[in-house]
Design an enzyme around this catalytic site. Structure first.
Site, mmCIF file in Angstrom:
data_model
loop_
_atom_site.group_PDB
_atom_site.id
_atom_site.type_symbol
_atom_site.label_atom_id
_atom_site.label_comp_id
_atom_site.label_asym_id
_atom_site.label_seq_id
_atom_site.Cartn_x
_atom_site.Cartn_y
_atom_site.Cartn_z
ATOM 1 N N ASN A 28 89.011 18.074 59.402
ATOM 2 C CA ASN A 28 88.324 19.352 59.637
ATOM 3 C C ASN A 28 88.689 20.042 60.955
ATOM 4 O OD1 ASN A 28 87.003 17.280 60.986
ATOM 5 N ND2 ASN A 28 84.959 18.115 60.651
ATOM 6 N N GLU B 260 83.261 8.011 66.216
ATOM 7 C CA GLU B 260 82.487 9.256 66.088
ATOM 8 C C GLU B 260 82.292 9.471 64.609
ATOM 9 O OE1 GLU B 260 81.567 12.755 65.110
ATOM 10 O OE2 GLU B 260 83.453 13.435 65.990
ATOM 11 N N CYS C 69 81.103 17.858 61.881
ATOM 12 C CA CYS C 69 80.148 16.767 62.094
ATOM 13 C C CYS C 69 78.953 17.230 62.916
ATOM 14 C CB CYS C 69 80.834 15.586 62.762
ATOM 15 S SG CYS C 69 81.630 15.999 64.325
ATOM 16 N N GLU D 274 83.741 10.576 73.696
ATOM 17 C CA GLU D 274 84.998 11.270 73.915
ATOM 18 C C GLU D 274 84.714 12.503 74.753
ATOM 19 O OE1 GLU D 274 87.744 10.224 70.101
ATOM 20 O OE2 GLU D 274 86.188 11.706 69.735
#
Length: 490
Positions: free
Chosen positions: A162, A265, A299, A473
């Site tokens: 994505n 993640e 997300c 991150e």
């Protein structure tokens, strides 16, 4: 090729093979798989289909390049990343065109993604020279303590479809800054942007006489066939994955055998809280930012709109009007604000989720259908009167659907927000500073947006709690994921 043609500057220089040891090559056996334009369903390119042996070859190249790369001065690593940042910036339109071609998002969003991705490269070019150690006298006075930092080692980076360049730079940049080498397994749906980025890095390395084998790319139609042997190989020391919680759990089990450092993640189910004192117009604007990027396929997309009953009608009406102004179409077409979903089964799933909500008593105020014609589109949809136990509320939708659920007080709002196994991000709109701090302190999420619908920033830690992941991150924390601490007693 698709009926929409990529700019010649992209199409003519786009590698479609495997990058192993500084050279592009076909897959073992010569296998390929197609990459399609989701707005038309037509094939863009056929890409080399890596085998297990190709993955192991890539790991061998990364392992061989590690001693030379970790010996490179931090300043030189920083300047390499700065050159990559400048390349991304100079060729942002080319990268954006490719993102739109294989991922479907509107060009305006693709350009914003390239800028966001470039920020990660710039940030970690600056962090490469700021890897701190420690020296001090032990409390007993008997000796001195030194803490040295060194790269973890070869890292496997698995990225989603994505955000095909932002998710790459968010992993590659800190890894290279720390002195690690990498094997990238891009998403099979969007491997082309990864290839173009990796080629840009390879060229900058070659220009400087640095080891080109530090970055390796192995696209594949069978992720498990490539990743399982890599996870079992003792040369691999780090795994970073962005994707679903279901796949993340499988990878964690695989990483356990080698006791790998892991960053995960994973999935989200973000609540978007609108309290009774909120600026409703601002909340609607924030909802559009939090929900509709990449047609809701992020997300961090707001998944559940939890709205105080006193402002629920006003909010739903405002959101419906905002959705009505959206323009669905091919991302390369001027004026398009909502592109396609990534593939047919994604549309099928969104359609099922909406149908189940309606069967359970939800009301569709706009949308609720699939436009006719080619491509994988679903109309932007607002649902009201949604049962809190509906699938549209319990599961991550990953599509342009906004279910509105009402609450009566703050305790109920927080209970609804926390009533999920996921905890990636939460959003809240309120004018009450005490309430804002209560939300920030009590909502179970790794990131919280107060009176804003976007939280992502290269200089800030990105990640979740509960089933939404491990590690962070971005920010200073991002490079720590690629460093070991070594304690020396003198």
């Amino acid at each position: 090729m698709s009926t929409w043609t990529l700019p010649p500057t992209v199409a003519a220089h786009l590698p479609t093979g495997l990058l192993i040891g500084g050279a592009w090559r076909p897959a073992t056996g010569g296998g390929t798989f197609p990459v399609a334009d989701p707005a038309t369903g037509e094939t863009l390119f056929d890409v080399a289909d890596a085998t297990a042996q190709d993955g192991l070859d890539a790991l061998a190249a990364a392992d061989a390049a590690l001693p030379a790369w970790r010996a490179v001065a931090p300043r030189e690593r920083a300047e390499l990343l700065r050159a990559v940042f400048e390349t991304l910036t100079a060729h942002s339109d080319d990268f954006a065109a490719l993102i739109t071609a294989e991922g479907g998002k509107p060009l305006t969003e693709s350009r914003a993604e390239v800028a966001y991705a470039a920020d990660y490269v710039r940030w970690y070019s600056e962090q490469a020279v700021r890897i701190n150690g420690l020296t001090r006298t032990a409390p007993s006075g008997a000796n001195r303590q030194l803490v040295l930092r060194r790269p973890v080692g070869p890292a496997l980076l698995i990225t989603p479809w994505n955000f095909p360049i932002a998710m790459i730079t968010r992993k590659v940049a800190p890894a290279l800054a720390a002195g690690c080498t990498v094997v990238i397994k891009p998403a099979g749906l969007t491997p082309l942007t990864t290839a173009l980025f990796a080629e840009a890095v390879r060229r900058r390395l070659e220009d400087r006489g640095l080891p080109t084998g530090i970055i390796n790319v192995v696209p594949t139609s069978s992720s498990s066939a490539v990743t399982e042997p890599l996870l079992a190989d003792p040369r691999l020391r780090k795994l970073s994955f962005t994707g679903s919680t279901e796949v993340g759990r499988v990878l964690l089990r695989g990483a356990a055998q080698g006791v790998l450092r892991t960053s995960m993640e994973l999935g989200g189910n973000a609540p978007f809280l609108v309290f009774d004192d909120a600026d409703v117009d601002a909340a609607v604007q924030g909802a559009m930012a939090a929900k509709m990027r990449n047609a809701g396929q992020t997300c961090v997309a707001a998944n559940r709109f939890l709205v105080h009953e006193s402002v629920a009608d006003e909010f739903a009406e405002g959101l419906t009007a905002a959705f009505d102004r959206l323009v669905v179409g091919h991302g390369a077409r001027e004026g398009t604000t909502v592109g396609p979903l990534i593939e047919k089964k994604a549309v099928d799933r969104v359609e099922e989720v909406v149908a189940e909500a309606v069967d359970g008593g939800a009301r569709v105020t706009i949308g609720g259908d699939r436009p006719r014609g080619a491509g994988y589109f679903y109309s932007p949809t607002v649902l009201t009167d949604v049962d809190p136990d509906a699938r549209a509320v319990r599961e991550e939708i990953f599509g342009p659907v906004a279910p509105v659920v009402t609450f009566t007080d703050d305790d109920e709002a927080l209970a609804l927000a926390n009533g999920t196994e996921f905890g990636l991000v939460a959003y809240a709109y309120t004018r009450d500073i005490d309430r804002a701090f209560r939300v920030a302190e009590e909502v179970e999420a790794g990131m919280v947006g107060i009176n804003r619908g976007m939280v992502s920033d290269a200089s800030a830690p990105f990640g979740g709690v509960k089933s939404s992941g491990l590690g962070r991150e971005g920010g200073e924390a991002g490079i720590e994921e690629y460093l070991d601490s070594v304690y020396v007693a003198l």
